[in-house]
Enzyme design. Structure first.
Site, PDB file in Angstrom:
ATOM      1  N   GLU A  60       5.797   5.460  -6.639  1.00 43.51           N
ATOM      2  CA  GLU A  60       5.238   5.760  -7.963  1.00 43.51           C
ATOM      3  C   GLU A  60       6.052   6.810  -8.712  1.00 43.51           C
ATOM      4  O   GLU A  60       6.222   6.725  -9.936  1.00 43.51           O
ATOM      5  CB  GLU A  60       3.784   6.216  -7.825  1.00 43.51           C
ATOM      6  CG  GLU A  60       2.802   5.114  -7.518  1.00 43.51           C
ATOM      7  CD  GLU A  60       2.851   4.633  -6.073  1.00 43.51           C
ATOM      8  OE1 GLU A  60       2.331   3.531  -5.786  1.00 43.51           O
ATOM      9  OE2 GLU A  60       3.405   5.368  -5.227  1.00 43.51           O
ATOM     10  N   HIS A 129      -8.423   3.583  -3.765  1.00 44.89           N
ATOM     11  CA  HIS A 129      -8.287   2.522  -4.753  1.00 44.89           C
ATOM     12  C   HIS A 129      -9.306   2.624  -5.886  1.00 44.89           C
ATOM     13  O   HIS A 129      -9.080   2.097  -6.966  1.00 44.89           O
ATOM     14  CB  HIS A 129      -8.417   1.149  -4.086  1.00 44.89           C
ATOM     15  CG  HIS A 129      -7.259   0.771  -3.218  1.00 44.89           C
ATOM     16  ND1 HIS A 129      -6.925   1.472  -2.092  1.00 44.89           N
ATOM     17  CD2 HIS A 129      -6.356  -0.240  -3.322  1.00 44.89           C
ATOM     18  CE1 HIS A 129      -5.860   0.904  -1.524  1.00 44.89           C
ATOM     19  NE2 HIS A 129      -5.500  -0.125  -2.264  1.00 44.89           N
TER      20      HIS A 129
END
Length: 326
Positions: A60, A129
């Site tokens: 990321e 998540h």
């Protein structure tokens, strides 16, 4: 007009902007050939090719760092972080690079980057998540934070975000990806950033929400009106940084009560900032304290108990009744 789900609307917005401006591109983990984990970028690779629909490594910080470099050189990248909990890996790139570059360079560079992040609970995902981490960026000056609640807004807000010359965090409520549908124009239109929407007008109490909590607030308003002689106003923030404080204050001055709903943890959240602003600007209009209905101050729980952790219609109704019975 075409009936679209929220995920269809996001895909359509990306397509519209990629066709309009050759500097718009998408990048992220699996966004290319596979069209993204939720298929938000489906068929963009096949249409625009590998240079504008770019599959990246699972990193990321590299995704956002690359996007910032591209943005500073005239591109308008739309990177995807697969799930909200993964954003910790690129907080440095967002908050100390993207958010500050225009100020740091005296306006020589800007960062027209739109970071798409699926977020939120109620969909039975694994750990890391379902987090709702929008308040992290509320406290990061230099970035805008947008959260749509329906397909029409999702497309219009995403187009506005891509065209904005500053960094935008675009949170997408996973629970609504395919559970809501609406008529959406096929072509080009925008929904302005920083402008809330009065979803339902009322006179007795204001309920403020965003993302997946907006349809929940609407259900709670309907239930409260059946159970009590009350008329509930519902506001969809749409953008949580910057807030549309004018719309909020006007509503509270009319209803004299406010309930704020979000699924993130309570302490230091969007609700806390909103409550403070309401107290600063409209305290003489309040007939009861501002009430927050939120997630709890714990890590997001195991899926077996997430329904008890998330705000519910019953909890929102209880918040409404608390303001009425004060």
């Amino acid at each position: 007009m075409t009936t679209m789900t929220l995920i269809n609307a996001i895909n359509n917005a990306l397509r519209v902007e990629m066709e309009r401006d050759e500097n718009v591109m998408v990048l992220g983990e699996d966004v290319g050939v596979n069209g993204g984990v939720f298929r938000a970028t489906a068929d963009l690779y096949q249409t625009f090719g590998e240079k504008r629909s770019v599959d990246t490594p699972l990193a990321e910080s590299a995704i956002i760092g690359t996007a910032i470099g591209l943005a500073s050189q005239g591109f308008r990248p739309v990177p995807e972080i697969q799930f909200a909990g993964f954003v910790y890996e690129c907080m440095d790139q967002i908050s100390t690079q993207a958010a500050r570059l225009r100020m740091r360079s005296g306006g020589r560079f800007n960062v027209p980057i739109t970071i798409r992040i699926p977020y939120g609970g109620g969909v039975k995902t694994p750990e890391m998540h379902s987090d709702s981490l929008e308040a992290l960026f509320l406290h990061s000056p230099g970035v805008k934070v947008v959260v749509p609640s329906n397909p029409y807004d999702a497309k219009g807000l995403l187009i506005s975000a891509i065209r904005d010359d500053d960094p935008v965090i675009f949170y997408e409520p996973m629970k609504l990806y395919r559970s809501v549908k609406a008529d959406v124009p096929e072509g080009d239109y925008t929904v302005p950033l920083g402008k809330a929407n009065v979803v339902k007008e009322g006179t007795d109490v204001t309920v403020i929400a965003y993302g997946a909590m907006v349809p929940l607030a609407e259900k709670a308003a309907a239930q409260a009106e059946k159970e009590r002689d009350v008329n509930v106003e519902v506001i969809d923030l749409r953008t949580i940084s910057p807030f549309d404080l004018e719309t909020i204050v006007q509503s509270v001055e009319k209803t004299n009560r406010a309930v704020i709903v979000h699924e993130a943890a309570q302490t230091g959240g969007v609700g806390a900032e909103l409550a403070a602003r309401i107290n600063e600007e409209a305290i003489l209009s309040l007939e009861s304290p501002v009430v927050r209905v939120t997630g709890f101050d714990t890590p997001y729980p195991l899926t077996a108990i997430e329904d008890e952790w998330l705000p519910s219609v019953e909890r929102v109704c209880a918040g409404i009744y608390k303001t009425l019975d004060f």
